[in-house]
Design a protein around this motif. Structure first.
Motif, PDB file in Angstrom:
ATOM      1  N   HIS A   1      -5.382   3.790   8.697  1.00 15.42           N
ATOM      2  CA  HIS A   1      -6.222   4.945   8.392  1.00 15.42           C
ATOM      3  C   HIS A   1      -6.321   5.896   9.577  1.00 15.42           C
ATOM      4  O   HIS A   1      -7.287   6.654   9.701  1.00 15.42           O
TER       5      HIS A   1
ATOM      6  N   ASP B   1      -3.323   8.968  -1.060  1.00 15.98           N
ATOM      7  CA  ASP B   1      -1.929   8.529  -1.110  1.00 15.98           C
ATOM      8  C   ASP B   1      -1.317   8.941  -2.446  1.00 15.98           C
ATOM      9  O   ASP B   1      -1.771   8.490  -3.501  1.00 15.98           O
TER      10      ASP B   1
ATOM     11  N   ARG C   1       0.817  -1.201   0.000  1.00 18.41           N
ATOM     12  CA  ARG C   1       0.000   0.000   0.000  1.00 18.41           C
ATOM     13  C   ARG C   1       0.855   1.256   0.000  1.00 18.41           C
ATOM     14  O   ARG C   1       0.345   2.349   0.124  1.00 18.41           O
TER      15      ARG C   1
ATOM     16  N   TRP D   1      -6.384   4.850  -2.408  1.00 21.38           N
ATOM     17  CA  TRP D   1      -5.918   4.508  -1.066  1.00 21.38           C
ATOM     18  C   TRP D   1      -5.770   5.779  -0.237  1.00 21.38           C
ATOM     19  O   TRP D   1      -5.193   6.770  -0.685  1.00 21.38           O
ATOM     20  N   THR D   2      -6.285   5.775   0.988  1.00 21.11           N
ATOM     21  CA  THR D   2      -6.307   6.980   1.819  1.00 21.11           C
ATOM     22  C   THR D   2      -5.655   6.702   3.171  1.00 21.11           C
ATOM     23  O   THR D   2      -6.337   6.414   4.149  1.00 21.11           O
TER      24      THR D   2
ATOM     25  N   LEU E   1      -2.940   1.206  -6.210  1.00 22.19           N
ATOM     26  CA  LEU E   1      -3.114   1.993  -4.993  1.00 22.19           C
ATOM     27  C   LEU E   1      -4.100   3.136  -5.206  1.00 22.19           C
ATOM     28  O   LEU E   1      -4.219   4.014  -4.354  1.00 22.19           O
TER      29      LEU E   1
END
Length: 408
Positions: free
Chosen positions: A72, A145, A31, A206-207, A203
């Motif tokens: 997260h 991201d 990730r 993705w956060t 990705l």
């Protein structure tokens, strides 16, 4: 399926050379650029640093820092740390500043910069939170991201290399594989595509939690204009994770070892500091041999020596000191690792760049290219930008997340 369960057998010796890098590309833990980490880090994603970014604000007055965390949110039991060494000469550390942040609750962050300034309060807004003396600015919350990676294409490229090794591709005296031209072409082709189609960013969307800090340049350059940055996540007992440049701590350590030995090595690496890097240089040398083989030519990686026994020693020592270098005198920041290239490799063209790593750059492709053929564009996973565009001059730099809010 995690990378740790994807392959459960002990590979033949030649296949073992490529296997850990193949595993590093598997989707589950990838990730961020800091993937396939130690068991302790994987156990708590809030302690897992995804990526570190460091660059100069275009006006030259402030240093920008960003740390993404795979979880997260942040843990109220951990501290998140940026360390900035300053020096007159590359490789040194004549003075140091430590920025320590704690996040006791979603609506409160506490960051202190070695008596220079401190910020305490809600740092989730776009404007961030200024310190009491306005020398420090902080953001802590979910962001998109900025790291992008064609995970499946990378995995397929490594599988081509692994198959060639298993089929008997010879190794030279420095343990670099002599791949046939067809294998080299297949590696490059797989790397630039996803299942034969245009490259796809696995990705996307993705956060991670992001800790973004902006600090006055004059506060961190007391030892000289060259700044060396690294980040860490620590508990009250020990350092759990650390990060500097992309990939070094994971893709180049334990390359020839089994899972248990590799895990022990990475745990020791994460618990240490860049100053302890000499211990890991021999292991990094072994990992560099695989990358050097990907273009079909051995001995043309960055800083490669002509003598096989010493071929990767200079580069391994450079990478073992895993600090990301920024030249605070420069306002243009377009080339990742420009300081390393200018100072260690003598590349005059990079002397006008601040180096470091901005969230706009495809730093992982530059890094891989330097290891393969000493270029900055010899290797590509087919991706050049993220779906969302981050900024290099507008705080908090990383693009907003699709979903607002986070839980610490």
């Amino acid at each position: 399926m995690s990378a740790r369960t994807a392959v459960s057998y002990r590979p033949p010796r030649r296949l073992a050379l490529a296997l850990p890098l193949m595993l590093a590309a598997l989707p589950a833990p990838a990730r961020a650029s800091d993937h396939l980490d130690s068991p302790t880090v994987i156990a708590d994603p809030r302690a897992d640093i995804g990526d570190l970014y460091a660059w100069m604000q275009p006006d030259g007055r402030r240093l920008n820092l960003a740390m993404t965390v795979v979880g997260h949110g942040f843990s109220d039991r951990l501290r998140y740390v940026f360390r900035i060494d300053s020096a007159r000469r590359f490789g040194g550390a004549d003075a140091s500043v430590e920025i320590v942040c704690r996040v006791p609750a979603a609506e409160r962050v506490e960051c202190s910069a070695d008596g220079i300034d401190a910020a305490r309060g809600d740092a989730r807004g776009e404007a961030g939170l200024w310190g009491e003396r306005h020398r420090l600015r902080v953001f802590a919350g979910l962001r998109d991201d900025p790291f992008y990676n064609n995970v499946r294409g990378t995995r397929a490229a490594y599988q081509v290399a692994a198959a060639a090794l298993a089929a008997g591709a010879p190794l030279d005296a420095a343990r670099c594989a002599r791949f046939e031209p067809a294998t080299v072409r297949a590696i490059a082709e797989q790397w630039r595509h996803t299942d034969g189609d245009p490259a796809r960013n696995f990705l996307a969307g993705w956060t991670p939690a992001a800790l973004v800090v902006q600090i006055e340049r004059k506060a961190v350059d007391r030892g000289g204009p060259l700044l060396a940055v690294w980040a860490a996540v620590e508990s009250s007992e020990r350092r759990i994770d650390r990060a500097g440049r992309v990939l070094t701590g994971n893709a180049l350590l334990g390359t020839l070892d089994g899972e248990e030995a590799s895990d022990r090595l990475k745990e020791r690496y994460n618990a240490g500091a860049p100053a302890d890097g000499a211990e890991f240089a021999p292991q990094i040398e072994r990992g560099l041999a695989l990358y050097d083989a990907f273009d079909g030519r051995c001995g043309n990686a960055l800083l490669a020596a002509s003598e096989p026994a010493r071929r990767y020693r200079a580069l391994a020592r450079l990478l073992a000191d895993d600090r990301l270098w920024v030249d605070s005198r420069r306002r243009r920041c377009q080339r990742p690792f420009a300081v390393e290239l200018a100072q260690a490799a003598g590349r005059r063209a990079d002397r006008g760049d601040c180096g470091g790593r901005t969230p706009l750059q495809a730093a992982i492709n530059v890094y891989r290219s330097l290891l393969v053929d000493a270029s900055v564009d010899g290797v590509s996973d087919g991706l050049q930008r993220d779906e969302k565009t981050p900024s290099v001059d507008r705080f908090p730099f990383l693009a907003p997340a699709d979903a607002a809010g986070y839980s610490p």
